[in-house]
Design a protein around this motif. Structure first.
Motif, PDB file in Angstrom:
ATOM      1  N   GLY A  99       0.840  -1.184   0.000  1.00 24.11           N
ATOM      2  CA  GLY A  99       0.000   0.000   0.000  1.00 24.11           C
ATOM      3  C   GLY A  99       0.871   1.227   0.000  1.00 24.11           C
ATOM      4  N   GLY A 100       0.398   2.282  -0.647  1.00 20.78           N
ATOM      5  CA  GLY A 100       1.159   3.520  -0.703  1.00 20.78           C
ATOM      6  C   GLY A 100       0.287   4.715  -0.394  1.00 20.78           C
ATOM      7  N   CYS A 101       0.910   5.761   0.137  1.00 24.67           N
ATOM      8  CA  CYS A 101       0.169   6.979   0.468  1.00 24.67           C
ATOM      9  C   CYS A 101       1.100   8.174   0.264  1.00 24.67           C
ATOM     10  CB  CYS A 101      -0.311   6.915   1.915  1.00 24.67           C
ATOM     11  SG  CYS A 101      -1.596   8.114   2.333  1.00 24.67           S
ATOM     12  N   ASP A 102       0.635   9.181  -0.450  1.00 25.02           N
ATOM     13  CA  ASP A 102       1.477  10.321  -0.803  1.00 25.02           C
ATOM     14  C   ASP A 102       0.685  11.615  -0.720  1.00 25.02           C
ATOM     15  OD1 ASP A 102       3.561  11.858  -1.758  1.00 25.02           O
ATOM     16  OD2 ASP A 102       3.085  11.464  -3.870  1.00 25.02           O
ATOM     17  N   PRO A 103       0.902  12.434   0.366  1.00 20.33           N
ATOM     18  CA  PRO A 103       1.703  12.133   1.566  1.00 20.33           C
ATOM     19  C   PRO A 103       0.914  11.206   2.486  1.00 20.33           C
ATOM     20  CG  PRO A 103       0.641  14.242   1.814  1.00 20.33           C
ATOM     21  CD  PRO A 103       0.283  13.753   0.424  1.00 20.33           C
ATOM     22  N   ASN A 104       1.394  11.016   3.700  1.00 18.56           N
ATOM     23  CA  ASN A 104       0.694  10.152   4.661  1.00 18.56           C
ATOM     24  C   ASN A 104       0.314  10.964   5.907  1.00 18.56           C
ATOM     25  OD1 ASN A 104      -0.308   7.823   5.907  1.00 18.56           O
ATOM     26  ND2 ASN A 104       1.666   7.312   6.788  1.00 18.56           N
ATOM     27  N   PRO A 105      -0.968  11.164   6.166  1.00 15.72           N
ATOM     28  CA  PRO A 105      -2.137  10.775   5.363  1.00 15.72           C
ATOM     29  C   PRO A 105      -2.257  11.623   4.094  1.00 15.72           C
ATOM     30  CG  PRO A 105      -2.829  12.054   7.260  1.00 15.72           C
ATOM     31  CD  PRO A 105      -1.357  11.845   7.420  1.00 15.72           C
ATOM     32  N   ASN A 135      -1.385   2.853   6.399  1.00 19.41           N
ATOM     33  CA  ASN A 135      -1.851   1.629   7.059  1.00 19.41           C
ATOM     34  C   ASN A 135      -3.131   1.100   6.419  1.00 19.41           C
ATOM     35  OD1 ASN A 135       0.257   1.454   8.854  1.00 19.41           O
ATOM     36  ND2 ASN A 135      -0.829   2.407  10.550  1.00 19.41           N
ATOM     37  N   THR A 136      -4.051   2.003   6.108  1.00 17.32           N
ATOM     38  CA  THR A 136      -5.294   1.569   5.462  1.00 17.32           C
ATOM     39  C   THR A 136      -5.008   0.977   4.082  1.00 17.32           C
ATOM     40  OG1 THR A 136      -6.490   3.338   6.607  1.00 17.32           O
ATOM     41  CG2 THR A 136      -7.601   2.296   4.761  1.00 17.32           C
ATOM     42  N   ALA A 137      -4.105   1.607   3.343  1.00 11.71           N
ATOM     43  CA  ALA A 137      -3.746   1.106   2.023  1.00 11.71           C
ATOM     44  C   ALA A 137      -3.098  -0.274   2.113  1.00 11.71           C
ATOM     45  CB  ALA A 137      -2.804   2.089   1.328  1.00 11.71           C
ATOM     46  N   GLU A 138      -2.247  -0.480   3.109  1.00  8.75           N
ATOM     47  CA  GLU A 138      -1.610  -1.789   3.311  1.00  8.75           C
ATOM     48  C   GLU A 138      -2.655  -2.848   3.663  1.00  8.75           C
ATOM     49  OE1 GLU A 138       1.417  -2.649   2.773  1.00  8.75           O
ATOM     50  OE2 GLU A 138       2.812  -1.006   3.178  1.00  8.75           O
ATOM     51  N   LEU A 139      -3.587  -2.492   4.526  1.00 11.58           N
ATOM     52  CA  LEU A 139      -4.648  -3.428   4.900  1.00 11.58           C
ATOM     53  C   LEU A 139      -5.523  -3.777   3.704  1.00 11.58           C
ATOM     54  CD1 LEU A 139      -5.766  -2.040   8.378  1.00 11.58           C
ATOM     55  CD2 LEU A 139      -4.961  -4.374   7.941  1.00 11.58           C
ATOM     56  N   ASN A 140      -5.850  -2.776   2.904  1.00 11.18           N
ATOM     57  CA  ASN A 140      -6.664  -3.030   1.709  1.00 11.18           C
ATOM     58  C   ASN A 140      -5.971  -4.010   0.771  1.00 11.18           C
ATOM     59  OD1 ASN A 140      -9.134  -1.630   1.860  1.00 11.18           O
ATOM     60  ND2 ASN A 140      -8.138   0.330   1.440  1.00 11.18           N
ATOM     61  N   ILE A 222      13.485  -7.114  -4.166  1.00 11.43           N
ATOM     62  CA  ILE A 222      12.656  -8.299  -4.413  1.00 11.43           C
ATOM     63  C   ILE A 222      11.567  -7.909  -5.415  1.00 11.43           C
ATOM     64  CG2 ILE A 222      11.019  -9.915  -3.378  1.00 11.43           C
ATOM     65  CD1 ILE A 222      12.745  -9.742  -0.829  1.00 11.43           C
ATOM     66  N   GLU A 223      11.553  -8.571  -6.546  1.00  9.12           N
ATOM     67  CA  GLU A 223      10.689  -8.160  -7.660  1.00  9.12           C
ATOM     68  C   GLU A 223       9.223  -8.028  -7.270  1.00  9.12           C
ATOM     69  OE1 GLU A 223      11.003  -9.715 -11.989  1.00  9.12           O
ATOM     70  OE2 GLU A 223       9.288 -10.782 -11.093  1.00  9.12           O
ATOM     71  N   GLY A 224       8.673  -9.051  -6.620  1.00  6.75           N
ATOM     72  CA  GLY A 224       7.259  -9.016  -6.287  1.00  6.75           C
ATOM     73  C   GLY A 224       6.891  -7.847  -5.400  1.00  6.75           C
ATOM     74  N   ASN A 225       7.739  -7.572  -4.409  1.00  5.87           N
ATOM     75  CA  ASN A 225       7.487  -6.440  -3.518  1.00  5.87           C
ATOM     76  C   ASN A 225       7.575  -5.118  -4.269  1.00  5.87           C
ATOM     77  OD1 ASN A 225       9.245  -4.360  -1.565  1.00  5.87           O
ATOM     78  ND2 ASN A 225       7.375  -5.184  -0.631  1.00  5.87           N
ATOM     79  N   GLU A 226       8.580  -4.996  -5.132  1.00  5.34           N
ATOM     80  CA  GLU A 226       8.739  -3.756  -5.898  1.00  5.34           C
ATOM     81  C   GLU A 226       7.561  -3.533  -6.847  1.00  5.34           C
ATOM     82  OE1 GLU A 226      10.959  -1.608  -5.275  1.00  5.34           O
ATOM     83  OE2 GLU A 226      12.467  -2.726  -4.147  1.00  5.34           O
ATOM     84  N   LEU A 227       7.086  -4.604  -7.460  1.00  5.77           N
ATOM     85  CA  LEU A 227       5.955  -4.465  -8.392  1.00  5.77           C
ATOM     86  C   LEU A 227       4.672  -4.074  -7.665  1.00  5.77           C
ATOM     87  CD1 LEU A 227       6.659  -7.524 -10.706  1.00  5.77           C
ATOM     88  CD2 LEU A 227       6.873  -5.099 -11.312  1.00  5.77           C
ATOM     89  N   ALA A 228       4.429  -4.686  -6.507  1.00  3.45           N
ATOM     90  CA  ALA A 228       3.248  -4.318  -5.724  1.00  3.45           C
ATOM     91  C   ALA A 228       3.333  -2.858  -5.299  1.00  3.45           C
ATOM     92  CB  ALA A 228       3.118  -5.234  -4.510  1.00  3.45           C
ATOM     93  N   ASP A 229       4.529  -2.425  -4.956  1.00  2.00           N
ATOM     94  CA  ASP A 229       4.735  -1.021  -4.600  1.00  2.00           C
ATOM     95  C   ASP A 229       4.392  -0.105  -5.770  1.00  2.00           C
ATOM     96  OD1 ASP A 229       6.221   1.280  -3.084  1.00  2.00           O
ATOM     97  OD2 ASP A 229       7.232   1.163  -5.024  1.00  2.00           O
ATOM     98  N   ARG A 230       4.903  -0.440  -6.960  1.00  2.00           N
ATOM     99  CA  ARG A 230       4.614   0.415  -8.119  1.00  2.00           C
ATOM    100  C   ARG A 230       3.124   0.453  -8.410  1.00  2.00           C
ATOM    101  NH1 ARG A 230       9.300   0.152  -6.974  1.00  2.00           N
ATOM    102  NH2 ARG A 230      11.089   0.609  -8.343  1.00  2.00           N
ATOM    103  N   ARG A 259       6.870   5.577 -10.765  1.00  2.00           N
ATOM    104  CA  ARG A 259       7.120   6.225  -9.475  1.00  2.00           C
ATOM    105  C   ARG A 259       6.968   5.205  -8.341  1.00  2.00           C
ATOM    106  NH1 ARG A 259       4.141   9.993  -5.892  1.00  2.00           N
ATOM    107  NH2 ARG A 259       2.217   9.521  -7.037  1.00  2.00           N
ATOM    108  N   ALA A 260       7.932   5.181  -7.449  1.00  2.00           N
ATOM    109  CA  ALA A 260       7.908   4.247  -6.323  1.00  2.00           C
ATOM    110  C   ALA A 260       7.329   4.914  -5.093  1.00  2.00           C
ATOM    111  CB  ALA A 260       9.310   3.742  -6.028  1.00  2.00           C
ATOM    112  N   GLY A 261       6.853   4.071  -4.164  1.00  2.00           N
ATOM    113  CA  GLY A 261       6.287   4.582  -2.924  1.00  2.00           C
ATOM    114  C   GLY A 261       7.346   4.693  -1.848  1.00  2.00           C
TER     115      GLY A 261
END
Length: 261
Positions: A99-105, A135-140, A222-230, A259-261
């Motif tokens: 999950g990403g948030c820009d900014p947080n919140p 946190n909400t984005a990560e939970l989602n 780690i590819e999977g983590n980076e892709l989920a981030d993007r 753009r990365a989170g």
């Protein structure tokens, strides 16, 4: 002079006592404990970690006892070897969430990367919230992955989920049991994201004997983590409210350049 102890520290005072007056001692701060641990695990010098201004830091003053200090549980960290295609093939389906948030919140979004038999097959993004939190984005994201896992498990497939959010994993697979036993309350006040936690926990609880939620260190290649981030940030940029599949074909170079989170 006694040799300093190598380990992980959460305050600068503790770390300073280990490196002060030792010529050549080195230390480095990290923005989070998980990133410090990941660097510690991969460092050829197996260095000391500390935390100046509450940021875990690394020192190479001593290397003798680092190995014992880096023992990790599955929910704390994972080696990059665990995320290579051959290892991923151990499961029919492997899901990475972020999950990403820009900014947080602020503007928030969620992403999931899906591997089948060790091969990347699809990416998902969405659940844009203009007034969200990380946190909400990560939970989602984790909730969506658990829903995907439920479908796969119903087809008798094996599944593993990786998340770089200890908060989300703990909320769903650990803390929720205590909160539920106390009528969904906790000491210290309101439970943030309670409705979402209840939904995700109920689904996880029905699958827990066949499904493991594993923590993975963020942004260590780690590819999977980076892709989920993007995908999570792509959801923000696209303001995509539904959770949808990224269109094929998947161009890894182009996606990793997002753009990365």
């Amino acid at each position: 002079m006694a040799r300093p102890y190598t380990g992980i520290y959460t305050t600068w005072d503790e770390a300073k006592r280990q490196v002060d007056k030792f010529p050549g001692a080195k230390y480095k701060s990290f923005p989070s404990e998980s990133e410090a641990k990941a660097a510690f695990a991969q460092s050829a010098n197996k260095a000391i970690f500390s935390a100046k201004n509450s940021s875990p830091s690394m020192s190479s003053a001593n290397i003798s006892s680092a190995k014992s200090a880096t023992t990790k549980t599955k929910t704390q960290s994972s080696s990059t070897a665990e995320h290579q295609p051959a290892a991923l093939s151990e499961f029919d389906i492997v899901l990475y969430t972020d999950g990403g948030c820009d900014p947080n919140p602020g503007k928030a979004g969620s992403g999931v990367a899906v591997y089948r038999k060790g091969k990347l097959t699809d990416l998902w993004y969405g659940l844009f919230n203009p007034n969200g939190t990380n946190n909400t984005a990560e939970l989602n994201a984790l909730h969506e992955a658990i829903k995907m896992a439920a479908s796969a498990l119903a087809d008798n497939l094996t599944v593993r989920i990786y998340s770089d959010s200890q908060y989300s994993i703990n909320c769903i697979s650990n803390w929720a049991y205590g909160w539920k036993a106390k009528g969904w309350t906790r000491k210290g006040g309101e439970i943030a994201n309670l409705a979402l936690i209840k939904q995700a926990h109920a689904l996880y609880d029905a699958l827990k004997d066949r499904l493991e939620l594993v923590h993975v260190a963020a942004h260590i290649g780690i590819e999977g983590n980076e892709l989920a981030d993007r995908m999570s940030i792509y959801a923000v940029d696209q303001q995509q409210k539904d959770f949808v599949q990224y269109p094929e074909p998947i161009n890894l170079t182009a996606i990793m350049a997002m753009r990365a989170g």
